[in-house]
Design a protein around this motif. Structure first.
Motif, PDB file in Angstrom:
ATOM      1  N   LEU A  79      -2.238  35.549  67.838  1.00 17.39           N
ATOM      2  CA  LEU A  79      -1.298  35.224  66.766  1.00 17.39           C
ATOM      3  C   LEU A  79      -1.981  34.448  65.647  1.00 17.39           C
ATOM      4  CD1 LEU A  79       1.914  34.114  68.709  1.00 17.39           C
ATOM      5  CD2 LEU A  79       1.749  36.026  67.097  1.00 17.39           C
ATOM      6  N   LEU A  80      -2.782  33.455  66.026  1.00 17.75           N
ATOM      7  CA  LEU A  80      -3.490  32.661  65.027  1.00 17.75           C
ATOM      8  C   LEU A  80      -4.418  33.542  64.199  1.00 17.75           C
ATOM      9  CD1 LEU A  80      -4.413  29.506  67.162  1.00 17.75           C
ATOM     10  CD2 LEU A  80      -2.746  29.600  65.291  1.00 17.75           C
ATOM     11  N   ALA A  81      -5.184  34.392  64.877  1.00 20.14           N
ATOM     12  CA  ALA A  81      -6.126  35.253  64.165  1.00 20.14           C
ATOM     13  C   ALA A  81      -5.411  36.153  63.161  1.00 20.14           C
ATOM     14  CB  ALA A  81      -6.927  36.091  65.162  1.00 20.14           C
ATOM     15  N   GLY A  82      -4.309  36.754  63.590  1.00 20.14           N
ATOM     16  CA  GLY A  82      -3.588  37.643  62.693  1.00 20.14           C
ATOM     17  C   GLY A  82      -2.962  36.920  61.516  1.00 20.14           C
ATOM     18  N   ALA A  83      -2.323  35.783  61.797  1.00 23.57           N
ATOM     19  CA  ALA A  83      -1.640  35.047  60.730  1.00 23.57           C
ATOM     20  C   ALA A  83      -2.624  34.496  59.709  1.00 23.57           C
ATOM     21  CB  ALA A  83      -0.815  33.916  61.338  1.00 23.57           C
ATOM     22  N   ILE A  84      -3.754  33.968  60.180  1.00 20.05           N
ATOM     23  CA  ILE A  84      -4.744  33.391  59.259  1.00 20.05           C
ATOM     24  C   ILE A  84      -5.408  34.490  58.443  1.00 20.05           C
ATOM     25  CG2 ILE A  84      -6.949  32.143  59.166  1.00 20.05           C
ATOM     26  CD1 ILE A  84      -5.894  30.726  61.802  1.00 20.05           C
ATOM     27  N   SER A 104     -13.406  36.693  65.474  1.00 17.97           N
ATOM     28  CA  SER A 104     -12.466  37.614  64.819  1.00 17.97           C
ATOM     29  C   SER A 104     -12.645  37.654  63.306  1.00 17.97           C
ATOM     30  CB  SER A 104     -11.025  37.214  65.162  1.00 17.97           C
ATOM     31  OG  SER A 104     -10.655  36.043  64.475  1.00 17.97           O
ATOM     32  N   GLY A 105     -13.643  36.950  62.779  1.00 18.79           N
ATOM     33  CA  GLY A 105     -13.914  36.993  61.342  1.00 18.79           C
ATOM     34  C   GLY A 105     -13.516  35.756  60.566  1.00 18.79           C
ATOM     35  N   ILE A 106     -12.976  34.746  61.248  1.00 20.32           N
ATOM     36  CA  ILE A 106     -12.498  33.519  60.599  1.00 20.32           C
ATOM     37  C   ILE A 106     -13.489  32.397  60.857  1.00 20.32           C
ATOM     38  CG2 ILE A 106     -10.641  31.813  60.509  1.00 20.32           C
ATOM     39  CD1 ILE A 106      -8.842  34.086  61.770  1.00 20.32           C
ATOM     40  N   THR A 107     -14.056  31.821  59.818  1.00 15.89           N
ATOM     41  CA  THR A 107     -14.874  30.628  60.003  1.00 15.89           C
ATOM     42  C   THR A 107     -13.953  29.462  60.346  1.00 15.89           C
ATOM     43  OG1 THR A 107     -16.701  31.308  58.598  1.00 15.89           O
ATOM     44  CG2 THR A 107     -16.328  28.935  58.810  1.00 15.89           C
ATOM     45  N   VAL A 108     -14.325  28.692  61.369  1.00 16.08           N
ATOM     46  CA  VAL A 108     -13.512  27.567  61.822  1.00 16.08           C
ATOM     47  C   VAL A 108     -14.275  26.267  61.610  1.00 16.08           C
ATOM     48  CG1 VAL A 108     -12.314  26.508  63.779  1.00 16.08           C
ATOM     49  CG2 VAL A 108     -12.326  28.999  63.519  1.00 16.08           C
ATOM     50  N   ASP A 126     -13.065  23.875  71.157  1.00  9.97           N
ATOM     51  CA  ASP A 126     -14.206  24.786  71.200  1.00  9.97           C
ATOM     52  C   ASP A 126     -13.780  26.243  71.406  1.00  9.97           C
ATOM     53  OD1 ASP A 126     -17.185  25.073  71.306  1.00  9.97           O
ATOM     54  OD2 ASP A 126     -16.718  25.834  73.304  1.00  9.97           O
ATOM     55  N   GLN A 127     -12.839  26.485  72.312  1.00 14.51           N
ATOM     56  CA  GLN A 127     -12.410  27.865  72.529  1.00 14.51           C
ATOM     57  C   GLN A 127     -11.793  28.445  71.256  1.00 14.51           C
ATOM     58  OE1 GLN A 127      -9.800  30.509  75.679  1.00 14.51           O
ATOM     59  NE2 GLN A 127      -9.025  28.475  75.206  1.00 14.51           N
ATOM     60  N   VAL A 128     -10.982  27.651  70.573  1.00 10.25           N
ATOM     61  CA  VAL A 128     -10.369  28.122  69.334  1.00 10.25           C
ATOM     62  C   VAL A 128     -11.453  28.463  68.311  1.00 10.25           C
ATOM     63  CG1 VAL A 128      -8.900  27.470  67.390  1.00 10.25           C
ATOM     64  CG2 VAL A 128      -8.189  26.923  69.723  1.00 10.25           C
ATOM     65  N   GLY A 129     -12.440  27.570  68.177  1.00  6.42           N
ATOM     66  CA  GLY A 129     -13.499  27.817  67.214  1.00  6.42           C
ATOM     67  C   GLY A 129     -14.288  29.078  67.514  1.00  6.42           C
ATOM     68  N   ARG A 130     -14.668  29.250  68.774  1.00  2.93           N
ATOM     69  CA  ARG A 130     -15.480  30.408  69.147  1.00  2.93           C
ATOM     70  C   ARG A 130     -14.697  31.715  69.035  1.00  2.93           C
ATOM     71  NH1 ARG A 130     -20.316  28.951  71.466  1.00  2.93           N
ATOM     72  NH2 ARG A 130     -20.495  26.724  71.960  1.00  2.93           N
ATOM     73  N   ARG A 131     -13.468  31.711  69.524  1.00  5.06           N
ATOM     74  CA  ARG A 131     -12.711  32.957  69.546  1.00  5.06           C
ATOM     75  C   ARG A 131     -12.301  33.402  68.140  1.00  5.06           C
ATOM     76  NH1 ARG A 131     -10.253  34.203  74.361  1.00  5.06           N
ATOM     77  NH2 ARG A 131      -9.463  36.009  73.221  1.00  5.06           N
ATOM     78  N   LEU A 172      -0.213  26.996  57.329  1.00  3.36           N
ATOM     79  CA  LEU A 172      -0.170  25.872  58.254  1.00  3.36           C
ATOM     80  C   LEU A 172       0.094  26.452  59.633  1.00  3.36           C
ATOM     81  CD1 LEU A 172      -0.333  22.767  58.215  1.00  3.36           C
ATOM     82  CD2 LEU A 172       2.138  22.717  57.838  1.00  3.36           C
ATOM     83  N   ALA A 173      -0.845  26.267  60.577  1.00  7.09           N
ATOM     84  CA  ALA A 173      -0.766  26.871  61.903  1.00  7.09           C
ATOM     85  C   ALA A 173      -0.666  25.772  62.952  1.00  7.09           C
ATOM     86  CB  ALA A 173      -1.990  27.745  62.165  1.00  7.09           C
ATOM     87  N   LEU A 174       0.493  25.671  63.619  1.00  7.00           N
ATOM     88  CA  LEU A 174       0.786  24.554  64.517  1.00  7.00           C
ATOM     89  C   LEU A 174       1.087  25.084  65.912  1.00  7.00           C
ATOM     90  CD1 LEU A 174       3.260  22.690  62.113  1.00  7.00           C
ATOM     91  CD2 LEU A 174       0.754  22.545  62.164  1.00  7.00           C
ATOM     92  N   VAL A 175       0.420  24.515  66.914  1.00 10.18           N
ATOM     93  CA  VAL A 175       0.629  24.915  68.300  1.00 10.18           C
ATOM     94  C   VAL A 175       1.134  23.694  69.070  1.00 10.18           C
ATOM     95  CG1 VAL A 175      -0.401  25.917  70.366  1.00 10.18           C
ATOM     96  CG2 VAL A 175      -1.209  26.619  68.094  1.00 10.18           C
TER      97      VAL A 175
END
Length: 304
Positions: free
Chosen positions: A287-292, A59-63, A50-55, A165-168
């Motif tokens: 980092l995720l927001a910028g890379a995506i 930032s402009g990215i649909t999750v 949920d935090q990833v989706g909301r944040r 591909l974004a892996l944490v």
């Protein structure tokens, strides 16, 4: 603005759902995201989902967060008893709660559902102000595994690939690569459930695989043919045995000709995306927001 909403889908012979976090001000990007939980746990309410989706939607990215079918609980006891003094439920309490969550299934069900979710996202990206060629795929821990396996299926299907591909803190090998002396020293003093002893990890991975063969690497991509995978961002936790898997996989990707960026969150432990406001989580969300957002578009073929 379209509100957060769920969409019912089907894949791998099971019904599942995705939760869509529409971007407040779309920048053209979309991320299909998968929470972790040892393949057995996790839901759309946990901060890692949920935090990833909301944040990121802010930032402009649909999750598109995927509520994939979880594996059976047969490896639950391998996690060991809860640590005294920590607010962690016992295996019996976990089992009682989890068994009410719905049907469970082993590989390849969740893997096939991720492909179905990605196809849905590509087909519907335009409704959310996103480019079908800018649909990325990612996840945390077991979710990172599922994202990578699905990317390999998409590569082999030869239709559309993720833009990124974004892996944490992903788990990508079974068994895990051996931890070196430096990593072993960083694990000292952590609660046992955070050190992922090899026997525990192997039980979790075997429970997910369920005796199925994995010749293509769709269940555990590490050590398999990685040629043709998209650009990849890997963020590892410093004090995490799974770091050995993320680091080895980054090297394998580079040798296979893929662009890869490897980041280590110093001092962080596994699962830090579940800690709202944690410094490592904040940096990783950035980092995720910028890379995506800056991923290069890929050609989109008709999904099959």
């Amino acid at each position: 603005m379209t509100e957060i909403h769920d969409v019912a889908l089907a894949g791998g012979g099971f019904d599942f759902r995705v939760r869509v976090y529409p971007a407040a001000e779309p920048n053209g990007s979309l991320l299909v995201w998968l929470h972790g939980g040892a393949f057995m746990f996790g839901d759309l309410e946990m901060p890692e989902a949920d935090q990833v989706g909301r944040r990121l939607s802010d930032s402009g990215i649909t999750v598109v967060s995927v509520d994939y079918t979880l594996a059976p609980l047969d490896a639950l006891e391998s996690l060991g008893p809860p640590e005294p003094g920590l607010d962690i439920p016992s295996p019996a309490e976990i089992r009682t709660t989890a068994e009410a969550a719905g049907p469970r299934a082993r590989f390849p069900v969740a893997s096939l559902q991720i492909v179905a979710a990605f196809d849905w996202a590509v087909a519907n990206a335009g409704e959310y102000g996103a480019d079908p060629g800018l649909v990325s795929l990612g996840g945390a821990s077991a979710g990172g595994n599922l994202a990578t396996g699905a990317a390999m299926r998409l590569r082999d299907r030869a239709t559309s690939l993720p833009a990124l591909l974004a892996l944490v803190y992903p788990v990508l090998h079974s068994p895990l690569p051996a931890a070196g002396a430096e990593l072993e020293s960083l694990l000292e003093g952590l609660p046992p459930f955070l050190t992922f002893p090899p026997e525990s990890t192997q039980a979790i991975n075997a429970n997910y695989l369920g005796g199925a063969t994995d010749d293509e690497g769709y269940a555990f991509p590490g050590g398999h043919d990685l040629a043709g995978l998209p650009s990849t961002l890997i963020v590892n936790a410093d004090r995490d045995r799974l770091r050995a898997s993320g680091e080895a996989f980054a090297a394998e990707l580079a040798l296979a000709g893929s662009d890869v960026r490897l980041v280590r969150e110093r001092g962080a432990v596994h699962g830090f995306l579940n800690e709202v406001g944690d410094a490592a989580a904040e940096r990783t969300l950035g980092l995720l927001a910028g890379a995506i957002t800056h991923a290069r578009p890929v050609a989109v073929a008709r999904a099959v």
